[in-house]
Design a protein around this motif. Sequence first.
Motif, PDB file in Angstrom:
ATOM      1  N   GLN A   3      53.737  70.505 -15.326  1.00 40.62           N
ATOM      2  CA  GLN A   3      53.597  71.460 -14.236  1.00 40.62           C
ATOM      3  C   GLN A   3      54.952  71.709 -13.632  1.00 40.62           C
ATOM      4  OE1 GLN A   3      50.861  69.714 -11.530  1.00 40.62           O
ATOM      5  NE2 GLN A   3      49.135  69.884 -12.924  1.00 40.62           N
ATOM      6  N   GLU A   4      55.128  72.875 -13.038  1.00 38.39           N
ATOM      7  CA  GLU A   4      56.412  73.218 -12.462  1.00 38.39           C
ATOM      8  C   GLU A   4      56.183  73.759 -11.060  1.00 38.39           C
ATOM      9  OE1 GLU A   4      58.317  77.269 -11.887  1.00 38.39           O
ATOM     10  OE2 GLU A   4      56.882  77.009 -13.464  1.00 38.39           O
ATOM     11  N   VAL A  12      63.937  72.519  -9.584  1.00 41.35           N
ATOM     12  CA  VAL A  12      62.654  72.649 -10.246  1.00 41.35           C
ATOM     13  C   VAL A  12      62.093  71.242 -10.454  1.00 41.35           C
ATOM     14  CG1 VAL A  12      61.505  73.380 -12.366  1.00 41.35           C
ATOM     15  CG2 VAL A  12      63.327  74.766 -11.424  1.00 41.35           C
ATOM     16  N   THR A  13      60.846  71.047 -10.073  1.00 37.98           N
ATOM     17  CA  THR A  13      60.195  69.762 -10.277  1.00 37.98           C
ATOM     18  C   THR A  13      59.375  69.843 -11.550  1.00 37.98           C
ATOM     19  OG1 THR A  13      60.067  69.413  -7.896  1.00 37.98           O
ATOM     20  CG2 THR A  13      58.653  68.051  -9.279  1.00 37.98           C
ATOM     21  N   ILE A  14      59.707  68.967 -12.498  1.00 34.46           N
ATOM     22  CA  ILE A  14      59.022  68.944 -13.781  1.00 34.46           C
ATOM     23  C   ILE A  14      58.138  67.703 -13.821  1.00 34.46           C
ATOM     24  CG2 ILE A  14      59.324  68.785 -16.273  1.00 34.46           C
ATOM     25  CD1 ILE A  14      62.059  70.096 -15.900  1.00 34.46           C
ATOM     26  N   THR A  15      56.852  67.919 -14.054  1.00 35.33           N
ATOM     27  CA  THR A  15      55.914  66.811 -14.164  1.00 35.33           C
ATOM     28  C   THR A  15      55.364  66.799 -15.581  1.00 35.33           C
ATOM     29  OG1 THR A  15      55.311  67.049 -11.849  1.00 35.33           O
ATOM     30  CG2 THR A  15      53.823  65.779 -13.231  1.00 35.33           C
ATOM     31  N   SER A  35      69.860  74.273 -14.846  1.00 30.88           N
ATOM     32  CA  SER A  35      70.137  73.303 -15.897  1.00 30.88           C
ATOM     33  C   SER A  35      69.433  73.695 -17.196  1.00 30.88           C
ATOM     34  CB  SER A  35      69.705  71.907 -15.481  1.00 30.88           C
ATOM     35  OG  SER A  35      68.300  71.827 -15.441  1.00 30.88           O
ATOM     36  N   LYS A  36      69.936  73.148 -18.282  1.00 30.47           N
ATOM     37  CA  LYS A  36      69.388  73.420 -19.610  1.00 30.47           C
ATOM     38  C   LYS A  36      67.941  72.960 -19.720  1.00 30.47           C
ATOM     39  CE  LYS A  36      71.235  73.058 -24.254  1.00 30.47           C
ATOM     40  NZ  LYS A  36      72.213  72.394 -25.107  1.00 30.47           N
ATOM     41  N   PHE A  41      62.147  74.162 -20.096  1.00 28.32           N
ATOM     42  CA  PHE A  41      60.814  73.896 -19.558  1.00 28.32           C
ATOM     43  C   PHE A  41      60.129  75.202 -19.145  1.00 28.32           C
ATOM     44  CE2 PHE A  41      58.066  72.976 -15.880  1.00 28.32           C
ATOM     45  CZ  PHE A  41      57.145  72.160 -16.505  1.00 28.32           C
ATOM     46  N   LEU A  42      60.877  76.087 -18.495  1.00 25.66           N
ATOM     47  CA  LEU A  42      60.305  77.364 -18.065  1.00 25.66           C
ATOM     48  C   LEU A  42      59.923  78.232 -19.266  1.00 25.66           C
ATOM     49  CD1 LEU A  42      62.627  78.169 -15.037  1.00 25.66           C
ATOM     50  CD2 LEU A  42      60.259  77.387 -14.976  1.00 25.66           C
ATOM     51  N   LYS A  43      60.739  78.209 -20.323  1.00 26.43           N
ATOM     52  CA  LYS A  43      60.394  78.960 -21.527  1.00 26.43           C
ATOM     53  C   LYS A  43      59.109  78.421 -22.153  1.00 26.43           C
ATOM     54  CE  LYS A  43      64.937  80.531 -23.017  1.00 26.43           C
ATOM     55  NZ  LYS A  43      65.978  80.425 -24.061  1.00 26.43           N
TER      56      LYS A  43
END
Length: 143
Positions: A3-4, A12-15, A35-36, A41-43
């Motif tokens: 989840q973002e 961005v918080t990545i879970t 950041s890379k 993650f968004l893609k």
Amino acid sequence: KPQEKPKDSGKVTITKTFDFAGEEIKVTKEVDSNSKEAKSFLKQQEKLQSAAPGSLPTVSGVKRPSGMSSLLGKIGAKKQKMSTLEKSKLDWESFKEEEGIVEELAIHNRGKDGYIERKAFLERVDHRQFEIERDIRLSRMKP
């Protein structure tokens, strides 16, 4: 499922959800939106969202998965496995955060009492001792 949650500070918080020893482990990481890792993650989220809303053909009232969307759904549904080393690293990082000893460890490891510095010192001493012993052996040899 990952989840973002975008925040106003450009982070961005990545879970991510992992499977470890039959338990569900959630790992939350906060990274810069530039950041890379955040971009990848968004893609990935865009791909999952574009594949999910597609309507599936129905036959006699039962949905039949077909094509690439069903394959992507099956692949995306699996939880990633987490190794023991990864879990230990995660636990150590969370322990350091809870106890507030991150800076203290960094300062300690930089000084003379640090593990890496001691290992380098012992390696240098061992190398010097070897050279001295080698020189003695070579001097005793007769030409």
